[in-house]
Design a protein around this motif. Structure first.
Motif, PDB file in Angstrom:
ATOM      1  N   MET A  47       0.612  -0.934   0.224  1.00 47.75           N
ATOM      2  CA  MET A  47       0.500   0.167   0.003  1.00 47.75           C
ATOM      3  C   MET A  47       0.950   0.938   0.409  1.00 47.75           C
ATOM      4  N   SER A  48       0.545   2.197  -0.679  1.00 47.85           N
ATOM      5  CA  SER A  48       1.759   3.111  -0.996  1.00 47.85           C
ATOM      6  C   SER A  48       0.480   4.474  -0.818  1.00 47.85           C
ATOM      7  N   VAL A  64       3.349   7.389   3.339  1.00 48.21           N
ATOM      8  CA  VAL A  64       3.733   6.142   3.214  1.00 48.21           C
ATOM      9  C   VAL A  64       5.458   6.244   3.281  1.00 48.21           C
ATOM     10  N   HIS A 100      -3.582   4.779   4.290  1.00 46.48           N
ATOM     11  CA  HIS A 100      -1.619   5.025   3.266  1.00 46.48           C
ATOM     12  C   HIS A 100      -2.250   6.599   3.629  1.00 46.48           C
ATOM     13  N   LEU A 108      -1.051  -1.014   8.141  1.00 52.02           N
ATOM     14  CA  LEU A 108      -1.284  -0.432   7.199  1.00 52.02           C
ATOM     15  C   LEU A 108      -3.085  -0.515   6.395  1.00 52.02           C
TER      16      LEU A 108
END
Length: 314
Positions: A1-2, A6, A172, A202
């Motif tokens: 996950m970005s 992050v 995020h 996350l």
């Protein structure tokens, strides 16, 4: 996950923690940010002012690694498991160098963070009446009550350059959720110029939005969020793993001997690249013993506003 907040831990520490800064690492027996502190040690930061309620193993490690020149704290203790010998050497004998200490009560530290978070010039409190602490800390002062009462003690605001905390989860965008015993993380974060958060998970935005009361730190005050499972060990993360009491008990003989402490820092911090390697060194069996099993909570059921009034359904 970005996402825009992050990051990885080395990048976050490199970007936001510099030599000479005032750094708060908070977590009241629970969710203590050990992984982040270890990264500070790996990056060899120097001359830090460490702010922490109940300086414990984390403070002993940072001071022993030579990162800290000043400690702003309350209630020096090793999690009820023994003494902090690196702190004792520095404070009692200036060995190998003196450590400047600014001491408050627990509530005095809370009030300092609250004043910093609210941008107040000071914060009044009554608990220092009859205490010896004001006699050793000139920053605890008395002011006149503008409403005609007795003089009252006040403490100055605490505004760290950066606050670092650990939490159970975040999305995020940097909305951070905590539960269980929370200390002064929220106040310390709002008081700081920058905020770094390590988390066990996350998660998608929808998970955070479905349980908004757990969100203690909103995204707009968080500068970096890092996925860091096990980032609180040897303290605990409610719902994820237990406190490693054996580790706390083992710290007293480690910190009692400076050479042994230096060897521990080399083996467990400087020679491991990240938290995953640290947990591998700890061992899968030991980590499994600490890992909590599923303990689900009943979900809260939402009702239409005004649906139930005085026992009658509208």
């Amino acid at each position: 996950m970005s996402g825009p907040k992050v990051s990885d831990l080395p990048t976050a520490i490199s970007r936001f923690v510099a030599d000479g800064m005032t750094v708060a690492l908070e977590g009241f027996g629970h969710l203590i940010p050990f992984a982040a502190a270890h990264e500070v040690i790996r990056q060899n930061r120097r001359g830090l002012t460490l702010c922490r309620m109940t300086p414990d193993l984390l403070a002993d490690q940072l001071v022993g690694a030579g990162c800290v020149s000043r400690l702003v704290a309350s209630y020096f203790a090793s999690g009820s498991a023994g003494s902090l010998y690196e702190l004792r050497r520095r404070i009692e004998r200036d060995d190998p160098a003196p450590l400047a200490v600014e001491e408050y009560s627990h509530y005095g530290m809370v009030c300092r963070y609250q004043a910093g978070a609210a941008n107040l010039p000071f914060f009044p409190l009554l608990s220092y009446a009859g205490s010896d602490i004001p006699s050793i800390n000139p920053d605890i002062r008395k002011v006149s009550d503008p409403y005609g009462g007795a003089d009252v003690y006040v403490v100055p605001p605490l505004r760290p350059d950066v606050t670092i905390v650990h939490a159970q989860r975040a999305d995020h965008s940097g909305n951070v959720q905590m539960w269980g015993i929370v200390g002064v993380q929220q106040e310390a974060a709002f008081a700081a110029k920058r905020v770094i958060v390590t988390v066990e998970e996350l998660v998608d935005d929808q998970i955070v939005r479905a349980d908004p009361n757990r969100t203690l730190l909103p995204a707009h005050i968080v500068d970096a969020v890092i996925h860091c499972p096990g980032g609180a060990h040897p303290s605990y993360a409610q719902g994820y793993y237990d406190r490693d009491n054996a580790f706390y008990r083992a710290w007293t003989p480690i910190s009692r001997d400076r050479e042994r402490l230096a060897s521990w820092l080399d083996t467990w911090v400087r020679q491991v690249p990240d938290r995953s390697a640290y947990l591998a060194l700890l061992g899968a069996d030991r980590w499994q013993d600490l890992t909590s099993g599923p303990q689900p909570s009943e979900p809260a059921t939402e009702r239409r506003v005004g649906a139930v009034i005085a026992g009658r359904t509208s």
